[in-house]
Design an enzyme around this catalytic site. Structure first.
Site, PDB file in Angstrom:
ATOM      1  N   HIS A 199       0.861  -1.192   0.000  1.00  0.00           N
ATOM      2  CA  HIS A 199       0.000   0.000   0.000  1.00  0.00           C
ATOM      3  C   HIS A 199       0.889   1.230   0.000  1.00  0.00           C
ATOM      4  O   HIS A 199       1.647   1.469   0.949  1.00  0.00           O
ATOM      5  CB  HIS A 199      -0.932   0.012   1.210  1.00  0.00           C
ATOM      6  N   CYS A 200       0.815   1.999  -1.065  1.00  0.00           N
ATOM      7  CA  CYS A 200       1.671   3.179  -1.213  1.00  0.00           C
ATOM      8  C   CYS A 200       0.937   4.410  -0.704  1.00  0.00           C
ATOM      9  O   CYS A 200      -0.128   4.763  -1.235  1.00  0.00           O
ATOM     10  CB  CYS A 200       2.065   3.357  -2.681  1.00  0.00           C
ATOM     11  N   PRO A 201       1.449   5.105   0.309  1.00  0.00           N
ATOM     12  CA  PRO A 201       0.757   6.294   0.805  1.00  0.00           C
ATOM     13  C   PRO A 201       0.830   7.477  -0.150  1.00  0.00           C
ATOM     14  O   PRO A 201      -0.012   8.378  -0.077  1.00  0.00           O
ATOM     15  CB  PRO A 201       1.496   6.603   2.122  1.00  0.00           C
ATOM     16  N   GLY A 204      -1.958   6.888  -2.446  1.00  0.00           N
ATOM     17  CA  GLY A 204      -3.200   6.677  -1.710  1.00  0.00           C
ATOM     18  C   GLY A 204      -3.944   5.441  -2.152  1.00  0.00           C
ATOM     19  O   GLY A 204      -5.180   5.397  -2.064  1.00  0.00           O
TER      20      GLY A 204
END
Length: 364
Positions: A199-201, A204
């Site tokens: 999950h890449c912040p 998003g």
């Protein structure tokens, strides 16, 4: 059900063979009678009743192959809408910031490139626009496209579920539906993602089967854009930078020997620092653009190298760090790049027959 009845019959037969005196005197036969503690439960995959021990944390159905966790606790996605709204706002602000940096960089560089020549400036503007469109489009596809939900399958009913149809499937307590061995649940996205990498912040969103290719292309496009921006900003800053003081230049030209190395570096720093005070606004933008592009380029290059290594190994980041979710059948092969980027196999083997059509495979 026949399976439960046969299991219960076998338990009764064991009890009838053992006498009360044997149960008291022999601890081994006492362990045999402990089978009576087994209880009947239902497989979530096919709905069949099975007889298992209550001390077993999980069991696998003999018919459909689904894995049931007896100690599972029902979870709820708390604050899911707030997290999604926060991620979307962050991505939108990041896109606006990228547009401001692109427009500011073009504004700071175009007087220098057009002073060299009209054709040179036009080519620079065209390359900058193409790289900007490529980076922004792949970033938007990675951020706003679904990461890839697992396909819907039949489950819960014995006539509909065939033998082995849910092999190694688990029940997701968040989504309340089956989860394949290749899927992982993301609490931030509130869904199970097929072939989830991470999950890449910054986008998003999760990086999964549906947007993994766009994410890697975004990294490649962003690195090329940062390299181009750093080169052009350094070239423009060289022409915009004020001249150094004459006494500092003479000191630098006369600095010879190892003893003067520290003093020379100190004078270089002072020379550039004093000349920076007379930089115009375009020069300050160029300095910021150069430092930002070089730092972002280094970080994205490390991430891209990691992604390419996992693609070569036929894995994802989660399957690499997870011992239970790792793919033991993954093979290190250069053809994994062809399958990942969607290149037709017959085209690549025709263009590069000696490299991609070789039967040699790299073992772990």
């Amino acid at each position: 059900m026949d399976f439960a009845d046969s299991a219960a019959t076998s338990v009764t037969a064991i009890r009838s063979r053992s006498s009360p005196s044997d149960d008291v005197g022999s601890p081994e036969e006492h362990n045999v009678t402990s089978v009576s503690e087994d209880h009947e439960t239902t497989c979530w995959g096919c709905g069949l009743r099975v007889l298992v021990s209550p001390h077993v944390p999980a069991f696998k159905c003999f018919w459909c192959g689904a894995i049931t966790n007896q100690n599972a606790i029902k979870h709820e996605n708390q604050n899911f809408r707030w997290r999604r709204l926060r991620d979307r706002w962050f991505v939108s602000i990041l896109i606006v910031f990228m547009l401001i940096v692109i427009c500011g960089g073009i504004w700071a560089i175009y007087p220098v490139v057009f002073s060299v020549g009209y054709i040179f400036g036009s080519v620079h503007i065209l390359i900058a626009i193409m790289l900007s469109i490529s980076t922004l489009s792949t970033f938007s596809l990675s951020a706003f496209r679904s990461a890839g939900a697992p396909p819907n399958i039949l489950w819960g009913s014995y006539p509909a579920v065939t033998k082995g149809a849910l092999e190694n499937y688990r029940y997701c307590e968040y989504c309340s539906k089956p989860k394949s061995p290749r899927a992982h649940h993301c609490r931030s996205c509130g869904m199970c993602v097929l072939d989830m990498d991470h999950h890449c912040p910054f986008i998003g969103n999760c990086v999964g089967a549906a947007n993994h290719r766009h994410f890697v292309i975004f990294l490649i496009s962003a690195i090329i854009s940062m390299v181009y921006a750093s080169i052009m900003s350094a070239y423009a800053a060289y022409h915009v930078w004020p001249p150094l003081n004459s006494w500092q230049v003479r000191l630098l030209n006369g600095a010879v020997g190892q003893k003067l190395l520290l003093k020379m570096l100190r004078e270089i720093f002072l020379a550039f620092g004093s000349s920076m005070l007379f930089l115009p606004a375009r020069g300050l933008v160029l300095v910021y653009l150069f430092i930002a592009s070089v730092s972002i380029e280094i970080g994205l290059s490390v991430l891209l190298w990691q992604q390419l290594c996992f693609i070569y190994e036929g894995k994802t980041y989660l399957s690499h760090i997870s011992s239970s979710g790792g793919d033991s059948t993954a093979v290190k092969d250069c053809q994994n790049f062809i399958r990942f980027f969607g290149c037709p196999y017959y085209t690549t083997t025709r263009l590069l027959p000696s490299f991609f059509s070789s039967k040699k495979r790299h073992k772990k």
